[in-house]
Scaffold this active site. Structure first.
Site, mmCIF file in Angstrom:
data_model
loop_
_atom_site.group_PDB
_atom_site.id
_atom_site.type_symbol
_atom_site.label_atom_id
_atom_site.label_comp_id
_atom_site.label_asym_id
_atom_site.label_seq_id
_atom_site.Cartn_x
_atom_site.Cartn_y
_atom_site.Cartn_z
ATOM 1 N N LEU A 26 0.833 -1.207 0.000
ATOM 2 C CA LEU A 26 0.000 0.000 0.000
ATOM 3 C C LEU A 26 0.866 1.254 0.000
ATOM 4 O O LEU A 26 0.618 2.215 -0.728
ATOM 5 C CB LEU A 26 -0.928 -0.005 1.222
ATOM 6 C CG LEU A 26 -1.902 1.180 1.270
ATOM 7 C CD1 LEU A 26 -2.816 1.185 0.048
ATOM 8 C CD2 LEU A 26 -2.735 1.158 2.542
ATOM 9 N N TRP A 576 8.013 3.790 22.647
ATOM 10 C CA TRP A 576 8.173 3.584 21.207
ATOM 11 C C TRP A 576 8.668 2.177 20.882
ATOM 12 O O TRP A 576 9.307 1.936 19.867
ATOM 13 C CB TRP A 576 9.070 4.683 20.614
ATOM 14 C CG TRP A 576 8.435 6.040 20.758
ATOM 15 C CD1 TRP A 576 7.145 6.305 21.130
ATOM 16 C CD2 TRP A 576 9.043 7.326 20.546
ATOM 17 N NE1 TRP A 576 6.914 7.663 21.164
ATOM 18 C CE2 TRP A 576 8.064 8.317 20.806
ATOM 19 C CE3 TRP A 576 10.322 7.739 20.158
ATOM 20 C CZ2 TRP A 576 8.320 9.683 20.697
ATOM 21 C CZ3 TRP A 576 10.574 9.094 20.050
ATOM 22 C CH2 TRP A 576 9.582 10.053 20.314
ATOM 23 N N GLU A 620 2.856 11.756 26.102
ATOM 24 C CA GLU A 620 1.947 10.974 25.258
ATOM 25 C C GLU A 620 1.591 9.620 25.859
ATOM 26 O O GLU A 620 0.616 9.003 25.446
ATOM 27 C CB GLU A 620 2.546 10.795 23.860
ATOM 28 C CG GLU A 620 3.832 10.003 23.872
ATOM 29 C CD GLU A 620 4.463 9.928 22.489
ATOM 30 O OE1 GLU A 620 4.644 10.987 21.880
ATOM 31 O OE2 GLU A 620 4.768 8.822 22.044
ATOM 32 N N HIS A 656 14.659 16.853 27.429
ATOM 33 C CA HIS A 656 13.981 17.505 26.314
ATOM 34 C C HIS A 656 12.649 16.823 26.074
ATOM 35 O O HIS A 656 12.537 15.605 26.154
ATOM 36 C CB HIS A 656 14.842 17.410 25.046
ATOM 37 C CG HIS A 656 14.070 17.720 23.812
ATOM 38 N ND1 HIS A 656 13.657 18.993 23.509
ATOM 39 C CD2 HIS A 656 13.587 16.936 22.824
ATOM 40 C CE1 HIS A 656 12.968 18.959 22.377
ATOM 41 N NE2 HIS A 656 12.908 17.726 21.952
ATOM 42 N N HIS A 709 9.871 22.173 12.558
ATOM 43 C CA HIS A 709 8.955 21.395 11.727
ATOM 44 C C HIS A 709 8.689 22.076 10.398
ATOM 45 O O HIS A 709 8.072 21.512 9.515
ATOM 46 C CB HIS A 709 7.642 21.147 12.470
ATOM 47 C CG HIS A 709 7.852 20.346 13.716
ATOM 48 N ND1 HIS A 709 7.966 20.926 14.952
ATOM 49 C CD2 HIS A 709 8.053 19.021 13.898
ATOM 50 C CE1 HIS A 709 8.201 19.978 15.850
ATOM 51 N NE2 HIS A 709 8.263 18.823 15.237
ATOM 52 N N CYS A 741 13.317 21.270 18.627
ATOM 53 C CA CYS A 741 13.552 19.822 18.634
ATOM 54 C C CYS A 741 14.820 19.538 17.835
ATOM 55 O O CYS A 741 15.510 20.470 17.397
ATOM 56 C CB CYS A 741 12.334 19.111 18.032
ATOM 57 S SG CYS A 741 12.335 17.314 18.262
#
Ligand code: GLN
Ligand code: ZN
Length: 767
Positions: A26, A576, A620, A656, A709, A741
């Site tokens: 995909l 993660w 998160e 951080h 970003h 970041c």
């Protein structure tokens, strides 16, 4: 028509399946279409082929009611937005001109129209696109996608259960479109949305769906009584429709809590509930609510988010209890299998001893079928599977990988003092100032510098055997020399080595720690066409050798300015990865923390004066229910302190975090007791600086002044404005100047002038 006796009491089913195909077909098809290499027709036919294969695989495994609509070319929340016509003004022309290109424009943006914002799907590592709504949004059934997909599966001979994002969750996940005045709550649009759902439900029924599933995971979060009332009204109204399929309302990722009686008493035909992890509380809550008389229950007893085999006997005992609580009990994974890789059987490099503990989507489907069979025909009917499961679980708990006596003894001996720096902050900061001799408003970066094509090529060359380890190391060393030389010339105060040797901030450490495994094909969708292969934290964790000392020391040997050591913190190392489910997360975090503590003290011994331990995942991983948060934050912050408290006062610990919304964890940020924290702030105009100041944060902070970003190079003036803004709340002697970041996703051409402007801005304000 099948006669009643042939219908099993309990059916296996799944809420969704990996979309990508066995070889990530995909991703290739979508990216090929974007690049203009293939046509829309090619893309649609690849997608249809993948759906057909997935449904067939499920049917062959024994799933009699296959989910449709869980497939997506990019994201299922975006699909839902298009389905109901929630298309932002700026994308409307594109969607009208061509539905496929318009869909991708919403996902990825165009030259002149920004994409929808992307954010995490609850507490998973999947990201969805946030629908944008306005007080005057008019919903219309815009895409026939879900209906066509249902027809497609019916035409292939399947019995289907279309899955849609439920209306309450859709509205709760949406946000106000840019420019809408404060105070607008998308949930207030519910009455305009329901007729569109009613229309789609009726079309799905006409297309051959007896049942339709509406996913309402937002109801496992704390909701106000007003939202719960809205949910009750939504399902009263949908339930009262005359031309509708049977309705199944699904929830997952946590317990329904106060929403459980609301849904249990709604005039719908079934509920799907999660019974794994914290959601196991659904069992007692369901009994307390009087069960689901007259309704179908889909019991999520196979964890759909981890990679471990199920404890079939334990699941069977849960199911046995549930049998008394509903009219019909079917079995499923706890949530869509989207969050796990496709097939553990193709992982040939994993030690066979460990491979037998693994269950990816295919294996979880088989477990689900086994459980449903046992429920219908008795445990004897699946005796071989139960025996195999028992043996595999026993081998797991007896394995040297999961039980390392040295690691266990060390964890058990941890004292509270080890997780506290011995000196108070005031003492540390003066020792650090004396040692480092930094100017006011010191400048630094977050760690990584651009990952160049040369670096990626070098890594690929090393893997393919085209270059040897020595040649690879020389390329890394050359990159470090360049990064250090640039930072010296630009005038940064605390330098970094640039992380050129790291493919990924978690994987790099996972590869060096005992207890972690890597997969070869274990891809899971992170967002759109981005797939990641998370490491598997399978056993007890220890650090056989120093992991970062060599390159950090090399970088330090090239300069007189301090070079920061750079590590990934324990919570992020868990968040993660796929983490073992056979012990509490807190215990696993403590093991990782001790391994990192060894690294921190080795870095210190090698002369590193500043060590940064990144925890971007601290926020998160916060549990969905607020009642569970304080215990999470307690072990998470303790793990960070355990990793970082083994150093002397004059060694400066940085941390951080990014991805904004720190509001909920300000106290935890303080609890980390880091000497310096850098945070993402450029886009939110320094909001975090104000929040920390208001909360009385006592240590040094570096709110980001350069939004990494974006490819834009911020002008010196913009940066001085942000610094001035920060100085309104953070005292000058506690403010650091740094980007938001790491810089790894940017190019050198963007980063170099931006950092030069950053240093110039800091100098101007210093004067
Ligand atoms: N040190 C890491 C880097 O600079 C931090 C990345 C992150 O916060 N996600 O790349
Ligand atoms: Zn970051």
């Amino acid at each position: 028509m099948a006669d009643r006796s042939a219908t099993p009491q309990s059916q296996p089913t799944v809420h969704g399946y990996p979309r990508q195909g066995p070889g990530r077909e995909l991703k290739k098809a979508v990216e090929g279409y974007w690049a203009g290499r293939t046509s829309a027709a090619d893309l649609h036919s690849t997608a249809a082929g993948l759906r057909r294969d997935a449904w067939q695989q499920l049917a062959d495994a024994g799933i009699r009611e296959v989910p449709t609509g869980s497939f997506s070319l990019y994201d299922h929340v975006l699909d839902a937005a298009v389905m109901v016509g929630a298309i932002p003004e700026r994308h409307r022309a594109a969607v009208h001109a061509d539905q496929l290109d318009g869909y991708f424009a919403m996902a990825r943006g165009t030259e002149d129209a920004a994409p929808l914002e992307m954010t995490k799907w609850f507490d998973t590592n999947y990201h969805y696109l946030v629908p944008e709504l306005r007080p005057d949004t008019v919903f219309t059934a815009t895409s026939r996608g879900p209906v066509e997909e249902c027809r497609e599966a019916v035409a292939l001979g399947h019995s289907v259960r279309p899955v849609l994002v439920g209306p309450v969750t859709f509205l709760l996940l949406a946000k106000a479109a840019p420019g809408v005045a404060d105070g607008f709550e998308p949930i207030t649009l519910v009455d305009r949305l329901l007729p569109v759902y009613a229309e789609i439900l009726s079309d799905l029924r006409a297309a051959g769906a007896d049942w339709v599933q509406l996913d309402e995971p937002a109801l496992v979060q704390d909701q106000t009584p007003a939202v719960l009332n809205t949910a009750a009204r939504v399902y009263r109204e949908l339930g009262a429709l005359t031309d509708r399929p049977k309705l199944l309302v699904a929830s997952y990722f946590d317990r329904l809590g106060e929403a459980l009686p609301v849904l249990a008493h709604a005039p719908v035909d079934g509920l799907a509930l999660d019974f794994t992890g914290p959601a196991a509380a659904n069992l007692a809550d369901l009994a307390a609510a009087g069960g689901l008389p007259g309704k179908r229950l889909i019991a999520g007893v196979v964890d759909g988010r981890n990679v471990w085999i199920n404890d079939l006997e334990r699941s069977l005992s849960t199911l046995a209890t549930l049998l008394g609580l509903a009219d019909r009990v079917d079995v499923a994974p706890s949530c869509s299998l989207l969050h796990v890789p496709l097939d553990a059987a193709v992982e040939r490099d994993v030690d066979p001893q460990v491979a037998r503990w693994l269950a990816f989507a295919r294996q979880k489907t088989a477990e689900t079928v086994t459980l449903a069979t046992a429920l219908t025909r008795g445990a004897d009917a699946v005796a071989p599977q139960l025996a195999a499961s028992r043996a595999a679980l026993a081998s797991r708990s007896a394995s040297a990988l999961t039980r390392d006596p040295a690691v266990r003894a060390r964890c058990a001996a941890v004292t509270p003092e080890q997780a506290r720096r011995p000196e108070p902050y005031a003492e540390r900061t003066s020792a650090q100032r004396a040692r480092l001799g930094l100017p006011p408003l010191p400048t630094t970066t977050i760690g990584s510098f651009p990952q160049t094509t040369e670096l990626r090529t070098a890594r690929a060359d090393l893997r393919a055997g085209r270059i040897d380890g020595a040649a690879y190391d020389e390329r890394i060393a050359a990159e470090i020399r360049e990064v250090i030389a640039f930072q010296e010339k630009a005038g940064l105060d605390v330098l970094v080595h640039g992380e050129p040797e790291r493919n990924d901030m978690v994987q790099y450490f996972a590869e060096q720690l005992t207890g972690y495994l890597a997969t070869r094909h274990g891809w899971v969708q992170s967002y759109g066409t981005r797939y990641v292969r998370p490491p598997i934290l399978a056993g007890d964790v220890s650090r056989p050798e120093p992991m970062t000392v060599r390159w950090t020391s090399y970088a330090q040997s090239l300069t007189d300015r301090p070079v920061k050591g750079m590590l990934t913190g324990p919570v992020t190392m868990l968040a993660w990865s796929f983490v073992r489910d056979d012990q509490p997360l807190a215990d696993t975090a403590r093991q990782v923390a001790l391994a990192l503590r060894d690294e921190v003290t080795d870095l210190e011994a090698a002369g590193t004066a500043v060590i940064q331990v990144d925890e971007p995942a601290l926020r998160e991983t916060l549990p969905l229910r607020s009642a569970d948060r304080s215990s999470y934050l307690a072990w998470a912050t303790e793990a960070f302190r355990l990793a970082t408290s083994g150093v002397r006062a004059e060694t400066q610990i940085h941390t951080h975090m990014c991805y904004a919304e720190f509001g909920a964890i300000l106290a935890a940020i303080d609890d980390l007791d880091a000497d310096v924290i850098s945070l993402e702030a450029a886009r939110s105009h320094m909001q975090i600086a104000d929040e920390l100041a208001t909360a009385g944060y006592p240590r040094e902070v570096g709110p980001g002044v350069y939004d990494i970003h974006s490819p834009r190079i911020p002008a010196e003036r913009e940066i001085t404005d942000l610094i001035d803004r920060a100085l309104r709340t953070v005292p000058a002697d506690r403010l650091w100047i740094n980007p938001d970041c790491g810089l790894k996703t940017r190019t050198a051409a963007e980063v170099r002038p931006a950092l030069e402007n950053l240093v110039a801005a800091a100098r101007r304000i210093r004067n």
